[in-house]
Design an enzyme around this catalytic site. Structure first.
Site, PDB file in Angstrom:
ATOM      1  N   SER A 154       0.843  -1.200   0.000  1.00 15.17           N
ATOM      2  CA  SER A 154       0.000   0.000   0.000  1.00 15.17           C
ATOM      3  C   SER A 154       0.872   1.241   0.000  1.00 15.17           C
ATOM      4  O   SER A 154       2.039   1.189   0.401  1.00 15.17           O
ATOM      5  CB  SER A 154      -0.869   0.014   1.265  1.00 15.17           C
ATOM      6  OG  SER A 154      -1.600   1.210   1.373  1.00 15.17           O
ATOM      7  N   TYR A 167      -2.752  -0.076  10.687  1.00 17.08           N
ATOM      8  CA  TYR A 167      -2.832  -0.520   9.284  1.00 17.08           C
ATOM      9  C   TYR A 167      -1.508  -0.233   8.570  1.00 17.08           C
ATOM     10  O   TYR A 167      -0.940  -1.124   7.921  1.00 17.08           O
ATOM     11  CB  TYR A 167      -3.987   0.186   8.568  1.00 17.08           C
ATOM     12  CG  TYR A 167      -4.076  -0.173   7.092  1.00 17.08           C
ATOM     13  CD1 TYR A 167      -4.525  -1.426   6.688  1.00 17.08           C
ATOM     14  CD2 TYR A 167      -3.689   0.734   6.106  1.00 17.08           C
ATOM     15  CE1 TYR A 167      -4.590  -1.763   5.338  1.00 17.08           C
ATOM     16  CE2 TYR A 167      -3.755   0.408   4.755  1.00 17.08           C
ATOM     17  CZ  TYR A 167      -4.209  -0.835   4.379  1.00 17.08           C
ATOM     18  OH  TYR A 167      -4.265  -1.171   3.049  1.00 17.08           O
TER      19      TYR A 167
HETATM   20  P1  NDP Z   1     -11.484  -5.677  -0.451  1.00 16.03           P
HETATM   21  O1  NDP Z   1     -12.051  -5.517   0.930  1.00 16.03           O
HETATM   22  O2  NDP Z   1     -12.376  -5.444  -1.598  1.00 16.03           O
HETATM   23  O3  NDP Z   1     -10.794  -7.096  -0.592  1.00 16.03           O
HETATM   24  C1  NDP Z   1     -10.122  -7.713   0.468  1.00 16.03           C
HETATM   25  C2  NDP Z   1      -9.972  -9.181   0.150  1.00 16.03           C
HETATM   26  O4  NDP Z   1      -9.249  -9.794   1.221  1.00 16.03           O
HETATM   27  C3  NDP Z   1     -11.314  -9.888   0.029  1.00 16.03           C
HETATM   28  O5  NDP Z   1     -11.292 -10.746  -1.072  1.00 16.03           O
HETATM   29  C4  NDP Z   1     -11.405 -10.698   1.316  1.00 16.03           C
HETATM   30  O6  NDP Z   1     -12.076 -11.925   1.065  1.00 16.03           O
HETATM   31  C5  NDP Z   1      -9.926 -10.969   1.577  1.00 16.03           C
HETATM   32  N1  NDP Z   1      -9.695 -11.356   2.960  1.00 16.03           N
HETATM   33  C6  NDP Z   1      -9.898 -10.656   4.087  1.00 16.03           C
HETATM   34  N2  NDP Z   1      -9.594 -11.407   5.166  1.00 16.03           N
HETATM   35  C7  NDP Z   1      -9.193 -12.604   4.683  1.00 16.03           C
HETATM   36  C8  NDP Z   1      -8.759 -13.816   5.277  1.00 16.03           C
HETATM   37  N3  NDP Z   1      -8.681 -13.959   6.610  1.00 16.03           N
HETATM   38  N4  NDP Z   1      -8.420 -14.855   4.473  1.00 16.03           N
HETATM   39  C9  NDP Z   1      -8.509 -14.738   3.134  1.00 16.03           C
HETATM   40  N5  NDP Z   1      -8.918 -13.636   2.507  1.00 16.03           N
HETATM   41  C10 NDP Z   1      -9.257 -12.585   3.284  1.00 16.03           C
HETATM   42  O7  NDP Z   1     -10.249  -4.668  -0.468  1.00 16.03           O
HETATM   43  P2  NDP Z   1      -9.088  -4.396  -1.557  1.00 16.03           P
HETATM   44  O8  NDP Z   1      -9.315  -5.141  -2.784  1.00 16.03           O
HETATM   45  O9  NDP Z   1      -8.917  -2.940  -1.627  1.00 16.03           O
HETATM   46  O10 NDP Z   1      -7.830  -4.977  -0.764  1.00 16.03           O
HETATM   47  C11 NDP Z   1      -6.881  -5.863  -1.336  1.00 16.03           C
HETATM   48  C12 NDP Z   1      -5.502  -5.495  -0.828  1.00 16.03           C
HETATM   49  O11 NDP Z   1      -5.142  -4.231  -1.348  1.00 16.03           O
HETATM   50  C13 NDP Z   1      -5.388  -5.380   0.697  1.00 16.03           C
HETATM   51  O12 NDP Z   1      -4.185  -5.987   1.122  1.00 16.03           O
HETATM   52  C14 NDP Z   1      -5.344  -3.888   0.917  1.00 16.03           C
HETATM   53  O13 NDP Z   1      -4.685  -3.555   2.106  1.00 16.03           O
HETATM   54  C15 NDP Z   1      -4.599  -3.435  -0.317  1.00 16.03           C
HETATM   55  N6  NDP Z   1      -4.750  -2.025  -0.652  1.00 16.03           N
HETATM   56  C16 NDP Z   1      -5.973  -1.530  -1.027  1.00 16.03           C
HETATM   57  C17 NDP Z   1      -6.119  -0.187  -1.299  1.00 16.03           C
HETATM   58  C18 NDP Z   1      -7.435   0.414  -1.652  1.00 16.03           C
HETATM   59  O14 NDP Z   1      -7.561   1.657  -1.646  1.00 16.03           O
HETATM   60  N7  NDP Z   1      -8.444  -0.358  -1.986  1.00 16.03           N
HETATM   61  C19 NDP Z   1      -4.967   0.732  -1.257  1.00 16.03           C
HETATM   62  C20 NDP Z   1      -3.735   0.090  -0.877  1.00 16.03           C
HETATM   63  C21 NDP Z   1      -3.641  -1.238  -0.606  1.00 16.03           C
HETATM   64  P3  NDP Z   1     -13.051 -12.688   2.075  1.00 16.03           P
HETATM   65  O15 NDP Z   1     -13.658 -11.662   2.991  1.00 16.03           O
HETATM   66  O16 NDP Z   1     -14.041 -13.341   1.152  1.00 16.03           O
HETATM   67  O17 NDP Z   1     -12.177 -13.679   2.769  1.00 16.03           O
END
Ligand code: NDP
Length: 256
Positions: A154, A167
């Site tokens: 990030s 975070y």
């Molecule tokens: P979303 O909330 O849309 O996606 C998060 C994903 O992580 C979901 O598919 C969720 O799936 C999964 N997840 C959460 N907990 C678990 C777990 N215990 N085991 C397996 N999967 C898990 O957010 P983003 O797509 O934005 O996030 C993806 C990555 O990008 C993250 O690491 C985030 O920190 C990073 N990021 C995002 C930014 C943004 O602005 N969107 C900016 C910078 C970084 P499920 O709940 O079905 O398990």
């Protein structure tokens, strides 16, 4: 940014890719794009219904390019679960070429809110989840003599903002662990960190603190689409085997 397109991914360049957190946002976009580009994607998350829907919506494009998308239930906080997902990819396709460690949560709050359970969850998913992926894939990559780790970190891996102490701490850790991995790895293994800015996704839905949620609404107003981040992953994968894209930072132009 030049990325692969279905018509120019040669069979030899097609990879077996495990994507964690593939049920929404960036992970779903990465999984869909790579499958459409001809790669065999194993898409992991806890919400398997979302994964099945993604597999359905991707099936036609994936079939056209020789790719595929296979859902697998995965909780990255469970080390055995992550190891089983890597094994599932091997059982399906005989190998694993890429691990995209993307799963993450972001329940932002000020430290004096004392939402300690949420701090723990961020550490469990964003840090331990990444380490579980490394533990599962590293021996496989070493035995194969090839592999590629892609960590979704990030902008928060580079700067701290109020409500983001924990975070950002987890993302600094993800950055450091991935950079350490790069330095230690045999040259046959590539290591990439992708650091997105604000991307449209469900990420802010995990915020329970009202003040942090309110602040996020303005901060996230200029989000870019998750396929832009998928394009960055695709770019890193598409480089020749002797080229390692170490880090890509992608953010909206309006984000300072
Ligand atoms: P979303 O909330 O849309 O996606 C998060 C994903 O992580 C979901 O598919 C969720 O799936 C999964 N997840 C959460 N907990 C678990 C777990 N215990 N085991 C397996 N999967 C898990 O957010 P983003 O797509 O934005 O996030 C993806 C990555 O990008 C993250 O690491 C985030 O920190 C990073 N990021 C995002 C930014 C943004 O602005 N969107 C900016 C910078 C970084 P499920 O709940 O079905 O398990």
């Amino acid at each position: 940014m030049t990325t692969q397109h279905p018509e120019n991914t040669k069979p030899a360049d097609r990879k077996v890719v495990l994507v964690t957190g593939a049920s929404s946002g960036i992970g779903a976009a990465v999984a869909a794009r790579l499958a459409a580009e001809g790669h065999q994607v194993v898409a992991g998350a806890r919400r398997t219904g979302h994964l099945r829907a993604l597999a359905e919506s991707t099936a036609e494009a994936a079939a056209r390019s020789g790719g595929g998308l296979q859902p697998v239930r995965l909780d990255v906080t469970d080390r055995a679960d992550v190891a089983a997902s890597v094994q599932a990819a091997r059982d399906l396709h005989g190998r694993v070429d890429v691990l995209v460690a993307n799963a993450g949560v972001m329940p932002l709050s000020r430290l004096d809110s004392l939402l300690v359970d949420e701090w723990d969850r961020m550490i469990d998913v964003n840090v331990r989840g990444l380490l579980h992926g490394i533990a599962a894939a590293l021996p496989v990559f070493a035995a194969q003599g090839s592999g590629h780790f892609v960590t979704v970190a990030s902008i928060g891996a580079h700067q701290v903002v109020p409500t983001g102490a924990v975070y950002c701490g987890t993302k600094y850790a993800a950055w450091a662990i991935t950079e350490g991995l790069r330095q230690e790895c045999d040259p046959s293994i590539r290591v990439t960190t992708i650091s997105p800015g604000v991307v449209d996704s469900e990420l802010a839905d995990t915020i329970t603190d009202p003040g942090a949620a309110e602040a996020m609404r303005a901060y996230r107003a200029h989000a870019i689409g998750p396929d832009t981040i998928a394009g960055a992953v695709s770019y890193a994968l598409a480089q020749p085997a002797d080229v390692d894209v170490n880090e890509i930072v992608v953010r909206p132009v309006r984000q300072r």
